[in-house]
Design a protein around this motif. Structure first.
Motif, mmCIF file in Angstrom:
data_model
loop_
_atom_site.group_PDB
_atom_site.id
_atom_site.type_symbol
_atom_site.label_atom_id
_atom_site.label_comp_id
_atom_site.label_asym_id
_atom_site.label_seq_id
_atom_site.Cartn_x
_atom_site.Cartn_y
_atom_site.Cartn_z
ATOM 1 N N THR A 28 -13.434 12.520 -7.623
ATOM 2 C CA THR A 28 -13.985 13.566 -8.496
ATOM 3 C C THR A 28 -13.216 13.708 -9.796
ATOM 4 O O THR A 28 -13.740 14.239 -10.775
ATOM 5 N N THR A 29 -11.959 13.273 -9.808
ATOM 6 C CA THR A 29 -11.104 13.461 -10.979
ATOM 7 C C THR A 29 -10.222 12.228 -11.139
ATOM 8 O O THR A 29 -9.631 11.758 -10.166
ATOM 9 N N ILE A 30 -10.131 11.704 -12.354
ATOM 10 C CA ILE A 30 -9.248 10.572 -12.631
ATOM 11 C C ILE A 30 -8.359 10.925 -13.815
ATOM 12 O O ILE A 30 -8.858 11.364 -14.850
ATOM 13 N N VAL A 31 -7.056 10.753 -13.634
ATOM 14 C CA VAL A 31 -6.119 10.850 -14.754
ATOM 15 C C VAL A 31 -5.606 9.438 -14.997
ATOM 16 O O VAL A 31 -4.991 8.829 -14.117
ATOM 17 N N SER A 32 -5.883 8.908 -16.179
ATOM 18 C CA SER A 32 -5.545 7.509 -16.497
ATOM 19 C C SER A 32 -4.468 7.467 -17.562
ATOM 20 O O SER A 32 -4.572 8.166 -18.573
ATOM 21 N N PRO A 53 -21.509 5.179 -17.675
ATOM 22 C CA PRO A 53 -20.654 4.866 -16.523
ATOM 23 C C PRO A 53 -21.277 5.446 -15.257
ATOM 24 O O PRO A 53 -21.861 6.517 -15.286
ATOM 25 N N ARG A 54 -21.152 4.702 -14.143
ATOM 26 C CA ARG A 54 -21.776 5.153 -12.897
ATOM 27 C C ARG A 54 -20.828 6.058 -12.120
ATOM 28 O O ARG A 54 -20.506 5.823 -10.962
ATOM 29 N N THR A 55 -20.312 7.053 -12.809
ATOM 30 C CA THR A 55 -19.434 8.039 -12.172
ATOM 31 C C THR A 55 -19.566 9.362 -12.905
ATOM 32 O O THR A 55 -19.739 9.383 -14.120
ATOM 33 N N ASP A 56 -19.512 10.447 -12.112
ATOM 34 C CA ASP A 56 -19.512 11.785 -12.707
ATOM 35 C C ASP A 56 -18.109 12.366 -12.726
ATOM 36 O O ASP A 56 -17.920 13.548 -13.024
ATOM 37 N N ALA A 57 -17.115 11.575 -12.390
ATOM 38 C CA ALA A 57 -15.749 12.087 -12.300
ATOM 39 C C ALA A 57 -15.304 12.678 -13.635
ATOM 40 O O ALA A 57 -15.664 12.186 -14.710
ATOM 41 N N ALA A 58 -14.517 13.754 -13.532
ATOM 42 C CA ALA A 58 -13.819 14.261 -14.713
ATOM 43 C C ALA A 58 -12.684 13.283 -15.003
ATOM 44 O O ALA A 58 -11.933 12.911 -14.099
ATOM 45 N N ILE A 59 -12.582 12.857 -16.239
ATOM 46 C CA ILE A 59 -11.592 11.827 -16.582
ATOM 47 C C ILE A 59 -10.704 12.324 -17.710
ATOM 48 O O ILE A 59 -11.189 12.689 -18.789
ATOM 49 N N THR A 60 -9.406 12.368 -17.435
ATOM 50 C CA THR A 60 -8.422 12.727 -18.452
ATOM 51 C C THR A 60 -7.633 11.471 -18.804
ATOM 52 O O THR A 60 -7.058 10.825 -17.928
ATOM 53 N N ASP A 108 12.680 13.420 -19.109
ATOM 54 C CA ASP A 108 12.051 14.710 -19.382
ATOM 55 C C ASP A 108 10.540 14.684 -19.174
ATOM 56 O O ASP A 108 9.829 15.586 -19.641
ATOM 57 N N ALA A 109 10.046 13.666 -18.470
ATOM 58 C CA ALA A 109 8.597 13.570 -18.249
ATOM 59 C C ALA A 109 8.077 14.771 -17.452
ATOM 60 O O ALA A 109 6.929 15.185 -17.633
ATOM 61 N N SER A 110 8.931 15.344 -16.589
ATOM 62 C CA SER A 110 8.480 16.505 -15.812
ATOM 63 C C SER A 110 8.176 17.691 -16.724
ATOM 64 O O SER A 110 7.365 18.547 -16.383
ATOM 65 N N ARG A 111 8.799 17.716 -17.887
ATOM 66 C CA ARG A 111 8.551 18.797 -18.860
ATOM 67 C C ARG A 111 7.456 18.405 -19.849
ATOM 68 O O ARG A 111 6.613 19.223 -20.214
ATOM 69 N N ASP A 112 7.464 17.138 -20.272
ATOM 70 C CA ASP A 112 6.611 16.724 -21.396
ATOM 71 C C ASP A 112 5.253 16.148 -20.976
ATOM 72 O O ASP A 112 4.314 16.159 -21.768
ATOM 73 N N VAL A 113 5.185 15.585 -19.770
ATOM 74 C CA VAL A 113 3.973 14.841 -19.382
ATOM 75 C C VAL A 113 3.305 15.418 -18.133
ATOM 76 O O VAL A 113 2.081 15.607 -18.099
ATOM 77 N N PRO A 138 2.945 18.316 -16.742
ATOM 78 C CA PRO A 138 2.028 19.470 -16.826
ATOM 79 C C PRO A 138 0.603 19.068 -17.240
ATOM 80 O O PRO A 138 -0.369 19.671 -16.767
ATOM 81 N N LEU A 139 0.473 18.046 -18.071
ATOM 82 C CA LEU A 139 -0.866 17.577 -18.460
ATOM 83 C C LEU A 139 -1.605 17.005 -17.252
ATOM 84 O O LEU A 139 -2.811 17.203 -17.084
#
Ligand SMILES: [Zn+2]
Length: 346
Positions: free
Chosen positions: A138-142, A275-282, A330-335, A337-338
């Motif tokens: 349902t959700t893809i973060v790329s 695209p053959r997907t309804d996934a939310a893509i970030t 510092d990725a835990s602070r900068d990335v 959260p997104l």
């Protein structure tokens, strides 16, 4: 892995019969606590599932567990924990990722999951999603690149003028040669990289830069890694088949992913049509990424927005590059959260 978690190894059989596995990361003592959703993390080329667990106080796996997610790491056929092969993005898309998703759903009793995918884990996963092979996602973060790879012109020249001729001598490049070069060809390439990459004393780091592009370094900024992670990465890189670079070269020429084989499941062309997907893509891109330029994700965002039916977002993260988006001190602070926001809200 961090001290308070352990891995449950769950093998799965890809659709062509090859064996791969999933690492289910479980917080010790919390086995029965229901998590809010399952999240599958998919690594890139020539590394393994563990690439998401750098030597930093809070890894992306920790951040997901802290937020209540049920975390699964997929070792697909490009993983250095599995026997080396001349894998293609197509095989991963058709054979591996749908089988991995099915195994997580079977194991958890859920009917959907979310995914965080990086580099060639992302291109192949997005191939599968765009082909309609991952309806339960349902959700893809790329991160870094998805359907439209764009690389620096010098990196393209390197594939044509180094990777192509060297295939007469070796079928793989392997940054781990910096620890142990198994033969004369490996030793010669490693010696050349020691001469031409003077950016640090870690030969695995230097070989990874040489293998995957033209940066010094290519995959991260040294200033964004802590010393422990720079040391840790020595054991996180392994063989990548040269054939992968030739497939990627064709994709870069075309401006969108081009299959190496002709699977009937694929659309006529990736990156055009719906695209053959309804996934939310970030889509995430490090602004300083010199392995895949941020324009890669911009092009996929434009394509999805024009052709898709899902919710789409694009975040270009200042100062960050390719893998430091996950490995950075510092990725835990900068990335992260997104990533968490995208997984929570979709
Ligand atoms: Zn280095």
């Amino acid at each position: 892995m961090t001290a308070d978690t352990h891995d449950e190894v769950v093998p799965f059989e890809a659709a062509d019969g090859r064996t791969a596995n999933l690492l289910h990361v479980v917080r010790t003592g919390a086995e029965s606590v229901p998590a809010k959703a399952a999240v599958l993390l998919v690594h890139g080329a020539g590394v393994r599932a563990n690439i998401f667990r750098a030597a930093v106080p809070i890894t992306v796996v920790d951040a997901l567990l802290d937020d209540g997610f049920d975390v699964w790491l997929e070792n697909w056929r490009a993983s250095i924990d599995l026997p080396p092969s001349q894998w293609t993005l197509d095989q991963a898309a058709v054979f591996d990722h749908p089988a991995a998703v099915a195994k997580v759903l079977e194991h958890t009793g859920r009917d959907s999951l979310k995914a965080v995918v990086h580099c060639q884990g992302s291109t192949s996963f997005m191939m599968a999603a765009a082909s309609g092979l991952l309806p339960e996602v349902t959700t893809i973060v790329s991160n870094a690149v998805s359907l439209h790879p764009v690389i620096p012109p010098l990196a393209k020249l390197k594939i044509d003028w180094f990777h192509r001729p060297v295939r007469a001598l070796t079928r793989y490049l392997d940054p781990h040669w910096g620890v142990e070069a198994p033969d004369a060809i490996a030793a010669a390439i490693t010696g050349w990289v020691r001469l031409t990459h003077r950016e640090c004393a870690n030969t695995v780091c230097r070989l990874s830069s040489f293998t995957y592009g033209v940066g010094h370094p290519t995959l991260w900024s040294h200033s964004l890694l802590n010393d422990a992670t720079h040391e840790w990465l020595k054991n996180e890189f392994g063989p990548v088949p040269l054939s992968f670079f030739f497939q990627m070269s064709r994709c870069v020429d075309a401006g969108y992913l081009v299959p190496a084989q002709r699977f009937p499941q694929f659309p006529d062309r990736f990156g055009t049509g719906a695209p053959r997907t309804d996934a939310a893509i970030t889509l995430l891109a490090g602004e300083e990424n010199r392995c895949y330029l941020p324009e890669s994700q911009q092009r996929t965002f434009d394509y999805l927005t024009a052709n898709g039916r899902g919710q789409y977002a694009l975040h270009v993260v200042p100062r960050y590059g390719h893998l430091d988006m996950f490995m950075g001190k510092d990725a835990s602070r900068d990335v992260f959260p997104l990533i968490l926001d995208a997984l929570r809200t979709n």
